[in-house]
Design an enzyme around this catalytic site. Structure first.
Site, PDB file in Angstrom:
ATOM      1  N   GLU B  49     119.033 -28.928 -32.597  1.00  0.00           N
ATOM      2  CA  GLU B  49     118.747 -28.124 -33.725  1.00  0.00           C
ATOM      3  C   GLU B  49     118.746 -29.016 -34.767  1.00  0.00           C
ATOM      4  O   GLU B  49     119.472 -29.697 -35.029  1.00  0.00           O
ATOM      5  CB  GLU B  49     119.718 -27.007 -34.054  1.00  0.00           C
ATOM      6  N   ASP B  60     124.780 -21.679 -45.825  1.00  0.00           N
ATOM      7  CA  ASP B  60     125.664 -23.117 -45.389  1.00  0.00           C
ATOM      8  C   ASP B  60     126.801 -23.335 -46.458  1.00  0.00           C
ATOM      9  O   ASP B  60     126.830 -23.118 -47.587  1.00  0.00           O
ATOM     10  CB  ASP B  60     124.392 -24.042 -45.455  1.00  0.00           C
ATOM     11  N   TYR B 175     121.834 -16.669 -30.613  1.00  0.00           N
ATOM     12  CA  TYR B 175     122.786 -17.459 -31.503  1.00  0.00           C
ATOM     13  C   TYR B 175     123.771 -16.601 -32.097  1.00  0.00           C
ATOM     14  O   TYR B 175     123.613 -15.862 -33.080  1.00  0.00           O
ATOM     15  CB  TYR B 175     122.169 -18.444 -32.552  1.00  0.00           C
TER      16      TYR B 175
END
Lengths: 398, 265
Positions: B49, B60, B175
């Site tokens: 990734e 993030d 995911y």
């Protein structure tokens, strides 16, 4: 018939729900709860009660006659949102969202803030309803709005300076979203402007529409008719949409949104995505006109006014621009300061730097209009918070 | 069959779990990215990734925020990342590469142009954190037209009806975000992940990768016991951040190798 957003939160090609998966159920739940309470008489009664007895509404409309006479041309009226409790329109929305939070069983609220007015409003309602409150504020804004930081702390809120990125409003938004994603089950995000993921643009607009609804009744009473032009400043655009929305079907009322021209559109150092025809992009949950570079990275904006210093704008303003229903223009830092000074001297009213942008536009167009015409300016906030900024510009140390 | 599907098919035959490391492209220097990718494959990475730097990485944590800011200072954006994949493909035709990032840089390039370029340079999958299924139909039609796998996130908060919807759109793998929070947070609840995966599998036939908050080989091993793939990002970026330029490749290889060994136990 103008009827936006659609069910999925789109204002034509704008808006939507661009969020990370963890938050999707939270915004969906907020949407469902809001739609339920929007039509709930008890909720609306409580909201109206808070606005009347806690905020002090209705806010008056005032004829700025000395300023109007000085300029010549159209008469300028001011919708006095600066007289609200906490000194700006932000409290209307903060109350509405706090009432929702309470009904949804959330005991902790978070907010982002630029100039600090939305942070103060959120800290205020959190104290009023006994909720824990955390406010995220760009480290740069913490410095330029020190008085508001202190106010929030006095009200019991925790203020977190955000050091990432450009250290302003957009970075405060990023950090608030990070908090929300981490504490989604306990926390209600009191979003400050009519932007972000659906349902926020709709919900914030609806809470702020009290401005336009009151103005319609007040103008009718004062003048026997509606104004020719409405003028309001646009950062995210909540005070503007709150004034404009109830007038959208009145086709003969001109709607003028005023963005922050900073050092001038040509300089690139501004916060005026609509005026500059910025490319459409996605940030903070919605698709809007957005200041970005050719690679799609968000660029740093500039405005003397922290509350307008944001690279995007609410999706409904994007649509109103495309439809031609509202016009968007920019006022630069110097023009805003000149309008700030004029209102102080001619009317004894110290306006917020944000609102000074709207006033400057009204002062620009009034002389070219007839005496029997009327401009209504949304004086969205008072200028107490801007004393340090204005003093610095004038070369004065307080 | 896509490179991602082939990889998972091979692993299944071997009875092994996929190791998916994440890097922020262009961090610490643009020239480091391709050597780091090769190095991770050498020690057992199955899928890579590659993070596309964005100015406002809302999902993030601090580690990847810092890495993205530094990469942007080096001028690395989406076009530069695609060039890096092209360079990586000169020596590696087999290891799938998934681009992970935010939607706006792709919007700016245009989804058609982006998908075409991805197919050309050898990108296999695309994960846009802030584009949920609701807003992805047009965008992902372009990905599909160019044979790219749209990778979707599922979260602990995702309800069953959304899981079914994502199952219908996802390709490659799904995911699962193992915690409520941002990347690199340290509050992974292993038992919650273990409890959640069977519910996901009722709707999802694709392999399921688990990531966010996996910081060591032992946690990776235990997650792999219930998932098909383990994604590790912030911890690797941290390894890079804490290394001298000379020691960086060796440190990353040692760390990723440790994960590989744990997964194969």
């Amino acid at each position: 018939m103008y009827n936006y957003p659609d069910k999925a939160g789109h204002f034509g090609p704008y808006g939507g729900v661009y969020m990370a998966e963890t938050l999707m159920p939270a915004v969906d739940e907020l949407r469902r709860q809001y739609l339920r309470f929007r039509d709930d008489a008890e909720f609306q009664t409580e909201f109206a009660h808070e606005l009347k007895h806690y905020v002090g509404r209705p806010s008056p409309i005032y004829h700025a006659s000395r300023l109007s006479d000085h300029l010549g041309g159209a008469r300028i009226y001011l919708k006095r949102e600066d007289l609200n409790h906490t000194g700006a329109h932000k409290i209307n929305n903060a109350i509405g969202q706090a009432l929702l939070a309470r009904r949804m069983g959330k005991r902790r609220v978070i907010a982002e803030t630029g100039a600090g007015m939305h942070g103060v409003a959120t800290a205020t309602v959190a104290a009023r309803f006994g909720m824990e409150c955390v406010v995220y504020m760009g480290a740069e804004d913490v410095q330029r709005q020190a008085a508001n930081v202190f106010r929030m702390k006095l009200l019991g809120a925790t203020v977190v300076p955000v050091e990432s990125g450009s250290r302003t409003l957009k970075d405060a938004c990023n950090e608030a979203i990070r908090d929300w994603v981490t504490n989604v089950e306990t926390t209600f995000y009191i979003f400050g402007t009519a932007a972000g993921p659906h349902p926020y643009p709709m919900l914030v607009r609806d809470f702020q529409c009290v401005i336009g609804k009151e103005a319609r009744a007040q103008m009718l009473e004062m003048l026997g008719r509606q104004p020719d032009v409405l003028v309001a400043c646009v950062g995210g655009g909540s005070n503007a949409i709150g004034l404009f929305h109830p007038y959208i079907e009145d086709r003969d009322v001109r709607l003028v949104g005023v963005e922050a021209g900073g050092h001038g559109i040509a300089s690139g150092e501004h916060a005026a995505p609509l005026t500059a025809n910025a490319r459409v992009g996605v940030l903070h949950g919605n698709k809007v006109y957005l200041m970005q570079d050719e690679d799609g990275q968000i660029v740093e904006t500039h405005s003397i006014s922290a509350g307008l210093d944001y690279p995007g704008v609410g999706p409904e303003h994007c649509l109103l621009k495309d439809l031609g229903r509202a016009e968007y223009v920019a006022i630069d830092d110097d023009e805003a300061i000149a309008a700030f000074d004029a209102l102080c001297r001619f009317e004894g009213i110290i306006p917020a730097l944000e609102s000074s942008h709207a006033l400057a536009q009204a002062m620009k167009i009034a002389p070219g209009m007839r005496r029997d015409q009327v401009i209504l300016v949304n004086l969205s906030g008072r200028g107490d918070k801007d004393m340090n900024t204005v003093a610095r510009i004038k070369g004065i140390t307080l | 069959m896509s490179r991602i599907a082939k990889t998972f098919a091979r692993l299944q035959v071997q009875g092994r779990k996929a190791l998916i490391p994440f890097l922020t492209a262009g961090f610490p220097e643009p020239a480091h990215t391709v050597p780091l990718l090769h190095a991770m494959v050498e020690v057992g990475a199955d899928v890579l990734e590659l993070g596309v730097p964005f100015s406002d990485p809302m999902a993030d944590g601090p580690t990847i925020q810092r890495a993205s800011e530094q990469a942007l200072r080096h001028g690395v954006s989406l076009r530069g990342v695609l060039d890096m994949v092209a360079e990586f493909r000169q020596r590696d035709q087999d290891t799938p590469v998934v681009l992970m990032g935010y939607g706006n840089p792709i919007e700016a390039m245009g989804w058609e142009a982006f998908a075409r370029r991805c197919a050309l340079v050898g990108v296999d999958g695309v994960l846009t954190v802030d584009f949920p299924p609701e807003e992805s139909h047009t965008a992902f039609a372009h990905l599909e037209a160019h044979g790219l796998d749209p990778i979707f996130l599922l979260a602990p908060t995702t309800r069953d009806e959304r899981i079914a919807e994502v199952a219908g759109l996802a390709r490659g793998y799904v995911y699962y975000v193992s915690l409520k929070g941002v990347t690199g947070a340290a509050n992974l609840d292993l038992s919650a992940v273990e409890a959640r995966l069977p519910a996901l599998r009722r709707h999802i036939t694709l392999p399921i990768g688990v990531g966010f908050g996996i910081r060591d080989a032992e946690t990776a091993r235990r997650v792999a016991a219930v998932a098909d793939a383990v994604v590790i990002g912030s911890r690797i970026v941290q390894e890079i951040e804490n290394s001298t330029p000379e020691a960086m490749l060796g440190n990353v290889k040692r760390f990723v190798h440790g994960l590989r060994v744990a997964l194969d136990e």
